[in-house]
Design an enzyme around this catalytic site. Structure first.
Site, PDB file in Angstrom:
ATOM      1  N   GLY A 259      51.379  52.904  30.499  1.00  0.00           N
ATOM      2  CA  GLY A 259      50.113  52.174  30.409  1.00  0.00           C
ATOM      3  C   GLY A 259      49.705  51.461  31.689  1.00  0.00           C
ATOM      4  O   GLY A 259      48.593  51.644  32.185  1.00  0.00           O
ATOM      5  N   ALA A 260      50.627  50.675  32.229  1.00  0.00           N
ATOM      6  CA  ALA A 260      50.290  49.880  33.398  1.00  0.00           C
ATOM      7  C   ALA A 260      51.559  49.310  33.992  1.00  0.00           C
ATOM      8  O   ALA A 260      52.611  49.343  33.365  1.00  0.00           O
ATOM      9  CB  ALA A 260      49.343  48.741  33.013  1.00  0.00           C
ATOM     10  N   GLU A 262      53.175  45.944  36.438  1.00  0.00           N
ATOM     11  CA  GLU A 262      52.932  44.560  36.853  1.00  0.00           C
ATOM     12  C   GLU A 262      53.275  44.252  38.307  1.00  0.00           C
ATOM     13  O   GLU A 262      53.612  43.100  38.612  1.00  0.00           O
ATOM     14  CB  GLU A 262      53.734  43.639  35.946  1.00  0.00           C
ATOM     15  CG  GLU A 262      55.275  43.690  36.155  1.00  0.00           C
ATOM     16  CD  GLU A 262      56.024  44.583  35.183  1.00  0.00           C
ATOM     17  OE1 GLU A 262      55.400  45.518  34.646  1.00  0.00           O
ATOM     18  OE2 GLU A 262      57.236  44.357  34.972  1.00  0.00           O
ATOM     19  N   ASN A 263      53.217  45.218  39.235  1.00  0.00           N
ATOM     20  CA  ASN A 263      53.534  44.936  40.644  1.00  0.00           C
ATOM     21  C   ASN A 263      52.904  43.617  41.089  1.00  0.00           C
ATOM     22  O   ASN A 263      51.768  43.321  40.742  1.00  0.00           O
ATOM     23  CB  ASN A 263      52.971  46.048  41.527  1.00  0.00           C
ATOM     24  CG  ASN A 263      53.229  47.412  40.957  1.00  0.00           C
ATOM     25  OD1 ASN A 263      54.366  47.803  40.784  1.00  0.00           O
ATOM     26  ND2 ASN A 263      52.154  48.131  40.605  1.00  0.00           N
ATOM     27  N   HIS A 295      49.282  41.423  29.110  1.00  0.00           N
ATOM     28  CA  HIS A 295      50.724  41.675  29.240  1.00  0.00           C
ATOM     29  C   HIS A 295      51.129  41.753  30.715  1.00  0.00           C
ATOM     30  O   HIS A 295      52.071  41.093  31.145  1.00  0.00           O
ATOM     31  CB  HIS A 295      51.062  42.978  28.504  1.00  0.00           C
ATOM     32  CG  HIS A 295      52.498  43.382  28.568  1.00  0.00           C
ATOM     33  ND1 HIS A 295      53.387  43.124  27.560  1.00  0.00           N
ATOM     34  CD2 HIS A 295      53.199  44.031  29.524  1.00  0.00           C
ATOM     35  CE1 HIS A 295      54.579  43.585  27.885  1.00  0.00           C
ATOM     36  NE2 HIS A 295      54.492  44.158  29.081  1.00  0.00           N
ATOM     37  N   GLU A 296      50.408  42.552  31.478  1.00  0.00           N
ATOM     38  CA  GLU A 296      50.771  42.709  32.893  1.00  0.00           C
ATOM     39  C   GLU A 296      50.574  41.390  33.631  1.00  0.00           C
ATOM     40  O   GLU A 296      51.375  41.024  34.489  1.00  0.00           O
ATOM     41  CB  GLU A 296      49.969  43.814  33.566  1.00  0.00           C
ATOM     42  CG  GLU A 296      50.034  45.185  32.886  1.00  0.00           C
ATOM     43  CD  GLU A 296      51.425  45.664  32.530  1.00  0.00           C
ATOM     44  OE1 GLU A 296      52.385  45.282  33.227  1.00  0.00           O
ATOM     45  OE2 GLU A 296      51.566  46.399  31.524  1.00  0.00           O
ATOM     46  N   HIS A 299      53.427  39.042  33.011  1.00  0.00           N
ATOM     47  CA  HIS A 299      54.627  39.408  33.765  1.00  0.00           C
ATOM     48  C   HIS A 299      54.710  38.673  35.106  1.00  0.00           C
ATOM     49  O   HIS A 299      55.778  38.575  35.691  1.00  0.00           O
ATOM     50  CB  HIS A 299      54.648  40.905  34.055  1.00  0.00           C
ATOM     51  CG  HIS A 299      55.350  41.743  33.025  1.00  0.00           C
ATOM     52  ND1 HIS A 299      56.558  41.389  32.466  1.00  0.00           N
ATOM     53  CD2 HIS A 299      55.028  42.952  32.481  1.00  0.00           C
ATOM     54  CE1 HIS A 299      56.942  42.339  31.607  1.00  0.00           C
ATOM     55  NE2 HIS A 299      56.029  43.298  31.598  1.00  0.00           N
ATOM     56  N   GLU A 318      60.592  42.217  29.051  1.00  0.00           N
ATOM     57  CA  GLU A 318      59.672  42.961  28.189  1.00  0.00           C
ATOM     58  C   GLU A 318      59.520  42.336  26.802  1.00  0.00           C
ATOM     59  O   GLU A 318      58.411  42.193  26.297  1.00  0.00           O
ATOM     60  CB  GLU A 318      60.092  44.432  28.091  1.00  0.00           C
ATOM     61  CG  GLU A 318      60.008  45.190  29.431  1.00  0.00           C
ATOM     62  CD  GLU A 318      58.639  45.123  30.089  1.00  0.00           C
ATOM     63  OE1 GLU A 318      57.658  44.731  29.424  1.00  0.00           O
ATOM     64  OE2 GLU A 318      58.539  45.473  31.296  1.00  0.00           O
TER      65      GLU A 318
HETATM   66  N1  B3K Z   1      57.072  47.297  33.285  1.00  0.00           N
HETATM   67  C1  B3K Z   1      56.219  48.457  33.099  1.00  0.00           C
HETATM   68  C2  B3K Z   1      56.930  49.627  32.552  1.00  0.00           C
HETATM   69  C3  B3K Z   1      57.625  50.436  33.572  1.00  0.00           C
HETATM   70  C4  B3K Z   1      58.149  51.718  32.992  1.00  0.00           C
HETATM   71  C5  B3K Z   1      58.988  52.442  33.957  1.00  0.00           C
HETATM   72  N2  B3K Z   1      59.426  53.720  33.469  1.00  0.00           N
HETATM   73  C6  B3K Z   1      55.049  48.144  32.240  1.00  0.00           C
HETATM   74  C7  B3K Z   1      55.184  46.993  31.340  1.00  0.00           C
HETATM   75  O1  B3K Z   1      56.003  46.936  30.456  1.00  0.00           O
HETATM   76  O2  B3K Z   1      54.451  46.053  31.517  1.00  0.00           O
HETATM   77 ZN    ZN Z   2      55.978  44.864  30.240  1.00  0.00          ZN
END
Ligand code: B3K
Ligand code: ZN
Length: 861
Positions: A259-260, A262-263, A295-296, A299, A318
């Site tokens: 989906g996305a 969070e860099n 959500h992102e 994070h 998560e």
């Molecule tokens: N942290 C990412 C998921 C990464 C998946 C890598 N295979 C998205 C999330 O949970 O916000």
């Molecule tokens: Zn996440």
């Protein structure tokens, strides 16, 4: 492939204080130079071992001196330098090929831009590095590329320099002031439009919000931006967390495995989770975008500022972040509806995972490929574990614990235990037994007995807990969980001594009895208000009790759950008897006539999903998906006929006349209208004319899809074909709508859907390399069309397997994920052997990717 164990964790031998990265992006290849300021962290002489995959090493130097080939060794996954000083500068230069990177991990090209995905272990496809979450470094990033092909150059943090170079090239320099693990690194280079807005934090600091999309999608960004602003405000108000940079970017890319992501300050999103307009987004889509943006964003603290020590701790970020986004949605919209949706999802998907061969604890003990552990157990069950802490400690203490956690561990890479420690400090409670939730797989079962004594007005409730999935292994003990319970007495929830109607009692023993006094007549217990623990309960309340709960309990989840359970019990009854059917219809009619708000009413009136029914059936024996489907269809017919007039009336009454907006009121009305439309398909009153009309007059995708579903699933061959063709002609320019069109056909509950899907793989709208297309077509058939997938001749299984085999080298993560419907093979009465045969076919392939290997091996084991 090698198995990695949690117990083998060792702190890193070296830390990286700073990394300077230089990217030279050219058509066909990219050169990456990295300078790492490294310090030995554990005294000794350990060699330097860096991760690196699919990199062409061009040079390596330490403190400015090039190394000879004899000074280091390169394996397919590492660079090892045996002798290094205690503090040094390491310089490497590698060449990578984003254009041919189909795994969508590392740096790759999607449409006209370059972008990255590093979580969990993608950074090693960019440069040699200690690619593990407990190595936090300061990143400086220089990007050079062609000015015309890539006018936009982005990375994490702040833009500190930029300039024009010779040969139509240009450069940007980014610096991130926050130390971070490599999985949060991101880079984007391409020709993208930018939509900008501003958020002012509560202390008055302006933050630039920028969303980057393809030029054609410029008008579809407003909803994501509004969602982002609401999330930023909410995190300030509820957690006291204020955004920590002056810039926050979101980039939309079409080819994305999930989906996305969070860099840090540069979130990268699947286009399907960010672009929104009434024509391309459903009501559910609007809500999904809002919750993923949130959500992102969340994070940024739960994940980025405080990160994970190792990937076994994934649920630390998560589970907590899913809990945070669920609370956000509950505060923004209807708490009851959100809870019901989440529990339905958990039961349909996580319970099945926890009962199958891929079951694992919220904090797994081992893995071969970490990408396989981004599961509903780590995410959704992990969020339930955090929710239980919230329930046990109460909102205020929990919030104090969260603050303590963010303050104590800021800038560190920590563990699930550290999180619970913070809650212990805030509450002064001993949570050692509670920690078992992190290590025990399986869905606990509560067996309850009630005993009422009228003479003493005393009610005794005895609860026994067990965990069928883990058996009685010695290290397994009872879990600590909150039961938020109430008693419905004489048609109303009884007031408890606390003054409230809910008592939160704590389960810690294998068997416990709770005593309630002053109970005037035999009560009906409402055991799990708000679904206070992720468990199954046995026995279920009987029909009479369910009717009481549906009508009189004051918890929306309990009322909904009672309705689900009632319908499920009716469908499961071995003999159909008229009396219980008419009693059910009577109860159903009462819900229709009730004053529930529209969205909740729709939730309550939608019959339990086939997935939920399958999970229930699996508790008693093997699952027959065909019989489940038939029974559900039969009940739908009954409801359709009994309320034929009401459905016509509702279809007219709930027509939304105002222009489309994804407001609670409109969404609720559309849900009721589409429910009516669905039932109208089961009456022979009209020739689906209403559906043609609905499609023709729709001003939004939600209505169009509801109409198309009626015609495709219930119309004549001609009606179906015309609808399919018309829909495509109308919407072929919009990739995301085309995906919905693929899913409409893939989920038609009919044997033929297998052939349809097989053919659509050759349609110009399909693209093997695009995960959204794979999910919308083949994934939808396998995951959301039991009739086709479990077809008696096994053609559904074969089609899925062919697809997995075709993509498994190119995109291992997608391939492994898509296998999941086959991994449940032991549950099914139909096709156990056929499914196993397909898994064995995969297992026999040479050159199996690590991801797929692990799934197949654990499943067949
Ligand atoms: N942290 C990412 C998921 C990464 C998946 C890598 N295979 C998205 C999330 O949970 O916000
Ligand atoms: Zn996440």
């Amino acid at each position: 492939p090698q198995t990695i164990f949690r117990k083998d964790y060792r702190a890193p031998d070296f830390s990286v204080e700073q990394i300077d990265l230089y990217f030279d992006i050219r058509a066909g290849y990219t050169t990456v130079r990295a300078t790492l300021d490294m310090v030995r962290a554990v005294p000794g002489h350990a060699p330097l071992v860096l991760d690196g995959v699919e990199l062409v090493l061009e040079s390596v130097a330490i403190d400015g001196v090039s190394l000879a080939e004899s000074d280091y060794s390169v394996t397919p996954e590492t660079l090892v330098i045996s002798k290094v000083p205690d503090r040094f500068k390491l310089e490497t230069q590698v060449r990578i090929a984003p254009e041919t990177n189909t795994s969508l991990e590392g740096l790759y090209r999607s449409q006209s831009s370059y972008s990255t995905q590093c979580e969990a272990e993608g950074f090693r496809k960019i440069t040699y590095y200690p690619d593990r979450p407990d190595v936090l470094a300061l990143f400086n990033v220089t990007i050079e590329a062609d000015r015309e092909a890539c006018p936009v150059l982005l990375s994490n943090g702040n833009l500190i320099d930029s300039g024009v170079l010779d040969n139509r090239r240009h450069r940007a320099v980014w610096q991130d002031p926050w130390p971070k693990p490599s999985y949060l690194f991101a880079l984007v280079a391409g020709d993208l439009a930018c939509v900008e807005d501003t958020f002012v934090t509560r202390s008055g600091k302006p933050v630039a919000l920028r969303v980057y999309v393809e030029e054609k999608d410029r008008d579809f960004c407003a909803h994501a931006i509004e969602s982002l602003k609401r999330s930023m405000r909410w995190d300030e108000e509820v957690y006291g967390l204020e955004y920590d940079l002056e810039l926050f970017n979101i980039v939309a890319v079409d080819d994305f495995n999930m989906g996305a992501m969070e860099n840090k300050s540069l979130n990268i999103f699947n286009t399907s989770c960010v672009l929104a307009s009434p024509d391309i987004t459903t009501d559910a889509g609007y809500q999904r975008i809002e919750s993923i943006v949130a959500h992102e964003y969340f994070h940024n603290f739960s994940g980025n500022r405080v990160t994970c020590r190792d990937w076994f701790q994934l649920s630390l970020k998560e589970g907590f972040t899913v809990f945070r986004d669920a609370e956000f949605t509950s505060d923004m919209h209807s708490r009851g509806v959100k809870r019901v949706e989440d529990v339905a999802f958990l039961r349909a998907h996580q319970f099945a995972e926890d009962a199958g061969p891929l079951a694992h604890p919220v904090r797994p003990d081992s893995f071969i490929e970490i990408s396989n552990f981004y599961t509903t157990t780590v995410y959704e069950k992990g969020a339930e574990v955090v929710r239980m802490l919230h329930t046990l400690l109460g909102a205020e203490v929990f919030q104090r614990g969260a603050t303590h956690y963010f303050e104590t561990y800021d800038g560190q890479a920590v563990t699930c235990d550290d999180f619970v420690d913070a809650m212990e400090v805030a509450s002064g409670r001993d949570l050692s037994q509670f920690r078992r939730w992190y290590s025990q797989p399986g869905t606990p079962l509560l067996t309850v007995t009630g005993d009422y004594d009228g003479d003493s007005s005393r009610y005794r409730l005895t609860v026994e807990q067990s965990n069928p999935a883990v058996g009685v292994a010695s290290e397994v003990g009872p879990l600590h969980m909150p039961l938020a319970l109430g008693l419905v007495v004489d048609g109303a929830p009884m007031t408890m001594p606390s003054g409230a109607t809910t008592a939160v009692v704590e389960l810690t023993e294998p068997r416990q009895t709770f005593v309630f006094d002053g109970v005037e007549s035999e009560p009906v217990p409402a055991l799990l208000r708000g679904f206070s623990a992720p468990v199954r309960v046995s026995p279920e309340p009987d029909i009479d009790q369910l009717r009481v709960l549906m009508a009189a309990d004051d918890d929306p989840f309990v009322r909904w759950d009672a309705a689900q359970s009632y319908a499920a019990q009716l469908m499961e009854a071995t003999v159909a008897d008229d009396e219980s059917e008419s009693a059910f219809l009577d109860a159903y009619g009462q819900v229709m006539a009730s004053d529930l708000d529209p969205a909740m009413k729709a939730q309550t009136l939608i019959l339990p999903s086939e997935d939920y029914l399958a999970d229930r059936a699996a508790q008693r024996g093997l699952v027959d998906v065909h019989s489940i489907h038939e029974r559900r269809e039969r009940l739908k017919q009954m409801i359709a006929r009994s309320f034929a007039e009401e459905w016509s009336e509702w279809f007219a009454r709930y027509a939304v006349t105002a222009a489309y907006e994804p407001s609670a009121e409109q969404i609720g009305h559309r849900a009721l209208r589409h429910l009516a439309a669905d039932y109208l398909c089961y009456t022979d009153a009209i020739d689906l004319e209403f559906a043609e009309h609905l499609y023709a007059h729709a001003d939004n995708l939600t209505d169009r899809l509801a109409a198309a579903r009626c015609l495709i699933n219930h119309g004549s061959d001609l009606q179906r074909e015309r609808m399919v063709e018309r829909f495509y002609e109308d919407w072929k320019q919009q990739a995301l709508v085309v995906n919905a069109w693929l899913s409409l056909q893939a989920t038609r509950p009919h044997d033929d859907a297998v052939e349809t899907v097989a053919q659509l793989r050759n349609h110009p709208a399909f693209d093997w390399r695009n995960p959204n297309k794979l999910r919308s077509l083949v994934g939808a058939m396998a995951g959301r069309n039991a009739i086709a997938f479990h077809r008696a001749d096994g053609a559904g299984y074969t089609l899925l397997t062919d697809t997995v085999i075709a993509i498994q080298k190119a995109n291992p993560q997608m391939a492994a994920g898509m296998l999941s419907p086959l991994t449940r093979f032991r549950r099914y009465a139909h096709g156990v052997d056929l499914m196993r045969g397909q898994l064995e076919r995969v297992a026999a392939i040479d050159d199996l990717s690590r991801d797929v290997f692990e799934v197949v091996q654990r499943t067949l084991d």
